[in-house]
Write a protein that holds these residues in place. Structure first.
Motif, PDB file in Angstrom:
ATOM      1  N   ILE A   4       0.828  -1.203   0.000  1.00  0.00           N
ATOM      2  CA  ILE A   4       0.000   0.000   0.000  1.00  0.00           C
ATOM      3  C   ILE A   4       0.866   1.257   0.000  1.00  0.00           C
ATOM      4  N   GLU A   5       1.949   1.235   0.773  1.00  0.00           N
ATOM      5  CA  GLU A   5       2.840   2.398   0.792  1.00  0.00           C
ATOM      6  C   GLU A   5       3.461   2.609  -0.585  1.00  0.00           C
ATOM      7  N   LYS A   6       3.759   1.511  -1.253  1.00  0.00           N
ATOM      8  CA  LYS A   6       4.308   1.594  -2.610  1.00  0.00           C
ATOM      9  C   LYS A   6       3.295   2.238  -3.557  1.00  0.00           C
ATOM     10  N   ALA A   7       2.033   1.830  -3.445  1.00  0.00           N
ATOM     11  CA  ALA A   7       0.977   2.405  -4.290  1.00  0.00           C
ATOM     12  C   ALA A   7       0.810   3.898  -4.011  1.00  0.00           C
ATOM     13  N   THR A   8       0.917   4.273  -2.743  1.00  0.00           N
ATOM     14  CA  THR A   8       0.783   5.679  -2.363  1.00  0.00           C
ATOM     15  C   THR A   8       1.893   6.517  -2.980  1.00  0.00           C
TER      16      THR A   8
ATOM     17  N   TYR B 274       3.606  15.920 -17.839  1.00  0.00           N
ATOM     18  CA  TYR B 274       4.339  14.770 -18.364  1.00  0.00           C
ATOM     19  C   TYR B 274       3.360  13.601 -18.393  1.00  0.00           C
ATOM     20  N   THR B 275       2.506  13.642 -19.416  1.00  0.00           N
ATOM     21  CA  THR B 275       1.318  12.798 -19.464  1.00  0.00           C
ATOM     22  C   THR B 275       1.618  11.308 -19.392  1.00  0.00           C
ATOM     23  N   GLY B 276       2.553  10.853 -20.204  1.00  0.00           N
ATOM     24  CA  GLY B 276       2.865   9.423 -20.250  1.00  0.00           C
ATOM     25  C   GLY B 276       3.304   8.884 -18.902  1.00  0.00           C
ATOM     26  N   LEU B 277       4.215   9.602 -18.261  1.00  0.00           N
ATOM     27  CA  LEU B 277       4.693   9.180 -16.941  1.00  0.00           C
ATOM     28  C   LEU B 277       3.574   9.210 -15.912  1.00  0.00           C
ATOM     29  N   SER B 278       2.744  10.247 -15.975  1.00  0.00           N
ATOM     30  CA  SER B 278       1.667  10.386 -15.012  1.00  0.00           C
ATOM     31  C   SER B 278       0.681   9.221 -15.113  1.00  0.00           C
ATOM     32  N   ILE B 279       0.258   8.902 -16.312  1.00  0.00           N
ATOM     33  CA  ILE B 279      -0.688   7.800 -16.499  1.00  0.00           C
ATOM     34  C   ILE B 279      -0.063   6.475 -16.075  1.00  0.00           C
ATOM     35  N   ALA B 280       1.211   6.287 -16.413  1.00  0.00           N
ATOM     36  CA  ALA B 280       1.890   5.026 -16.059  1.00  0.00           C
ATOM     37  C   ALA B 280       1.911   4.824 -14.549  1.00  0.00           C
ATOM     38  N   TYR B 281       2.278   5.867 -13.809  1.00  0.00           N
ATOM     39  CA  TYR B 281       2.332   5.738 -12.346  1.00  0.00           C
ATOM     40  C   TYR B 281       0.932   5.600 -11.742  1.00  0.00           C
ATOM     41  N   ALA B 282      -0.057   6.299 -12.315  1.00  0.00           N
ATOM     42  CA  ALA B 282      -1.426   6.171 -11.811  1.00  0.00           C
ATOM     43  C   ALA B 282      -1.934   4.745 -11.985  1.00  0.00           C
ATOM     44  N   LYS B 283      -1.618   4.143 -13.118  1.00  0.00           N
ATOM     45  CA  LYS B 283      -2.075   2.770 -13.367  1.00  0.00           C
ATOM     46  C   LYS B 283      -1.325   1.763 -12.491  1.00  0.00           C
ATOM     47  N   MET B 284      -0.062   2.061 -12.176  1.00  0.00           N
ATOM     48  CA  MET B 284       0.676   1.200 -11.241  1.00  0.00           C
ATOM     49  C   MET B 284       0.040   1.263  -9.855  1.00  0.00           C
ATOM     50  N   ALA B 285      -0.376   2.462  -9.458  1.00  0.00           N
ATOM     51  CA  ALA B 285      -1.052   2.619  -8.166  1.00  0.00           C
ATOM     52  C   ALA B 285      -2.391   1.884  -8.174  1.00  0.00           C
ATOM     53  N   LEU B 286      -3.154   2.045  -9.259  1.00  0.00           N
ATOM     54  CA  LEU B 286      -4.469   1.413  -9.358  1.00  0.00           C
ATOM     55  C   LEU B 286      -4.365  -0.110  -9.301  1.00  0.00           C
ATOM     56  N   LYS B 287      -3.337  -0.644  -9.908  1.00  0.00           N
ATOM     57  CA  LYS B 287      -3.152  -2.102  -9.923  1.00  0.00           C
ATOM     58  C   LYS B 287      -3.082  -2.654  -8.499  1.00  0.00           C
ATOM     59  N   ILE B 288      -2.477  -1.884  -7.610  1.00  0.00           N
ATOM     60  CA  ILE B 288      -2.376  -2.303  -6.205  1.00  0.00           C
ATOM     61  C   ILE B 288      -3.649  -1.971  -5.447  1.00  0.00           C
ATOM     62  N   TYR B 289      -4.123  -0.728  -5.566  1.00  0.00           N
ATOM     63  CA  TYR B 289      -5.294  -0.302  -4.796  1.00  0.00           C
ATOM     64  C   TYR B 289      -6.530  -1.153  -5.106  1.00  0.00           C
TER      65      TYR B 289
ATOM     66  N   LYS C  47      -6.835  -4.128  -5.516  1.00  0.00           N
ATOM     67  CA  LYS C  47      -6.819  -5.415  -4.806  1.00  0.00           C
ATOM     68  C   LYS C  47      -7.248  -5.266  -3.347  1.00  0.00           C
ATOM     69  N   HIS C  48      -7.460  -4.000  -2.922  1.00  0.00           N
ATOM     70  CA  HIS C  48      -7.744  -3.743  -1.506  1.00  0.00           C
ATOM     71  C   HIS C  48      -9.032  -2.926  -1.378  1.00  0.00           C
ATOM     72  N   PRO C  49     -10.158  -3.575  -1.021  1.00  0.00           N
ATOM     73  CA  PRO C  49     -11.454  -2.885  -0.932  1.00  0.00           C
ATOM     74  C   PRO C  49     -11.460  -1.667  -0.009  1.00  0.00           C
ATOM     75  N   ASP C  50     -10.601  -1.654   1.007  1.00  0.00           N
ATOM     76  CA  ASP C  50     -10.582  -0.531   1.949  1.00  0.00           C
ATOM     77  C   ASP C  50      -9.960   0.730   1.352  1.00  0.00           C
ATOM     78  N   TYR C  51      -9.445   0.635   0.143  1.00  0.00           N
ATOM     79  CA  TYR C  51      -8.738   1.775  -0.454  1.00  0.00           C
ATOM     80  C   TYR C  51      -9.484   2.324  -1.672  1.00  0.00           C
ATOM     81  N   SER C  52     -10.823   2.312  -1.600  1.00  0.00           N
ATOM     82  CA  SER C  52     -11.633   2.837  -2.702  1.00  0.00           C
ATOM     83  C   SER C  52     -11.415   4.340  -2.900  1.00  0.00           C
ATOM     84  N   ARG C  53     -11.132   5.051  -1.809  1.00  0.00           N
ATOM     85  CA  ARG C  53     -10.865   6.491  -1.930  1.00  0.00           C
ATOM     86  C   ARG C  53      -9.612   6.730  -2.759  1.00  0.00           C
TER      87      ARG C  53
END
Length: 367
Positions: free
Chosen positions: A128-132, A146-161, A163-169
């Motif tokens: 979770i800390e990694k996703a944050t 820096y659109t490409g980098l931004s989307i890439a990191y957002a999707k990396m975060a989403l991939k983790i979040y 998986k965790h129902p408590d992190y819908s926010r």
């Protein structure tokens, strides 16, 4: 009898999760409880350092002007003891310092701290800390366009979040970053679709602030397409919600409402939104939106004061808001071209070109 430092550390972990969820009322309550526990805790310097780090992190969330202004003092205390920070505490320092720099629009510095934090979080067994950390990198890259980098990191975060129902926010805000980048790429239909997807999360969470944020973003999406009438009900809904919540975003919302009125030539409505916007922004000491409201007002008929325009552009430059300068310089160039003031039109077209050059060369966020 002394309280175990392990018990206090567990309470600090609980506080950190509340801070991450931006529950300010519960955060303040827990902090007061922890302060009392610390007075009776067995000596443990790491726990005290952990408290200092979370106190600093909580102040980054706080919208209370007086508490937020004390953030510099909290940071100085950490700076004085940063050599004693090891392991996860060292990670928190880099990560929270990145958040501080981001909040102050020092985006290059924010990335430097976030990248150090990213290296450290990869050594921790905390998904979770990694996703944050990924989310915060996506956020700063989004602001830097820096659109490409931004989307890439957002999707990396989403991939983790995801998986965790408590992190819908956190899923909600990561989806907003993706949608914001899509707007920057003029992929409007896909962006609006992503905002609507995020809005379903706010309904499930029964969170009025999330509802307000997504409504405002949908309105901004329509504004960018010059669909001002479609945008208005979303922005007004956001305004009502933020006002009821006594949230500082009310000034941002009024700015977007005023801008749509200005673009439609509705002077009286624009003036009304301007007056309320300045009132709200002044209450929150919101320099960014005071400048933006004053600037956009100069596009109305009968305005166009050179000194005001140049002063507000200088303020935006001091705040490192170069993407906004890029956008508004074109608005003013076209405005003065339309009224036949070619000299001033050229001036703002040249400002636009110089800003675009700086952005392309990556110099824009150096302070």
């Amino acid at each position: 009898m002394k309280i175990s430092s392990i018990d206090v550390a567990e309470k600090l972990n609980e506080w950190y999760k509340v801070i991450q969820n931006y529950d300010l009322e519960k955060s303040h309550s827990l902090q007061n409880e922890i302060k009392n526990l610390l007075q009776h805790m067995e000596e443990d310097q790491n726990v005290l350092l952990y408290y200092s780090l979370l106190d600093f992190r909580a102040r980054l969330n706080d919208q209370n002007v007086e508490r937020h202004e004390n953030i510099t003092d909290a940071l100085q205390k950490l700076e004085n003891r940063k050599d004693h920070l090891t392991g996860i505490l060292s990670y928190y320092y880099s990560f929270f310092k990145g958040m501080y720099e981001f909040k102050n629009h020092n985006y290059s510095s924010a990335i430097s701290y976030y990248k150090v934090a990213e290296e450290k979080v990869n050594q921790l067994n905390d998904e979770i800390e990694k996703a944050t950390c990924f989310y915060k990198l996506s956020q700063v890259y989004y602001r830097m366009q820096y659109t490409g980098l931004s989307i890439a990191y957002a999707k990396m975060a989403l991939k983790i979040y995801n998986k965790h129902p408590d992190y819908s926010r956190q899923v909600f805000f990561s989806e907003l970053i993706v949608a914001g980048n899509l707007l920057d790429q003029y992929q409007f239909d896909e962006a609006i679709s992503t905002f609507v997807k995020a809005s379903k999360l706010s309904i499930i969470a029964k969170d009025r602030r999330l509802d307000a944020i997504v409504s405002l973003n949908i309105g901004i999406g329509y504004n960018l397409q010059s669909l001002y009438q479609e945008a208005e009900p979303y922005i007004k809904k956001a305004y009502s919600l933020f006002q009821a919540l006594n949230d500082r975003y009310v000034s941002k919302t009024l700015f977007n409402l005023m801008e749509s009125y200005v673009k439609r030539g509705l002077r009286d409505k624009a003036e009304s939104a301007y007056k309320e916007g300045i009132k709200q922004a002044s209450q929150w000491n919101d320099t960014e939106f005071i400048a933006k409201l004053n600037l956009i007002r100069e596009l109305l008929p009968g305005f166009g004061d050179k000194l005001v325009i140049d002063h507000e552009f200088s303020t935006l430059k001091e705040l490192n808001l170069y993407p906004d300068i890029e956008d508004y310089s074109v608005d003013f160039a076209r405005h003065f071209q339309k009224v036949g003031d070619t000299e001033r039109a050229v001036k703002y077209y040249e400002l636009n070109l110089s800003i675009r050059k700086m952005m392309k060369e990556g110099k824009k966020y150096e302070t």
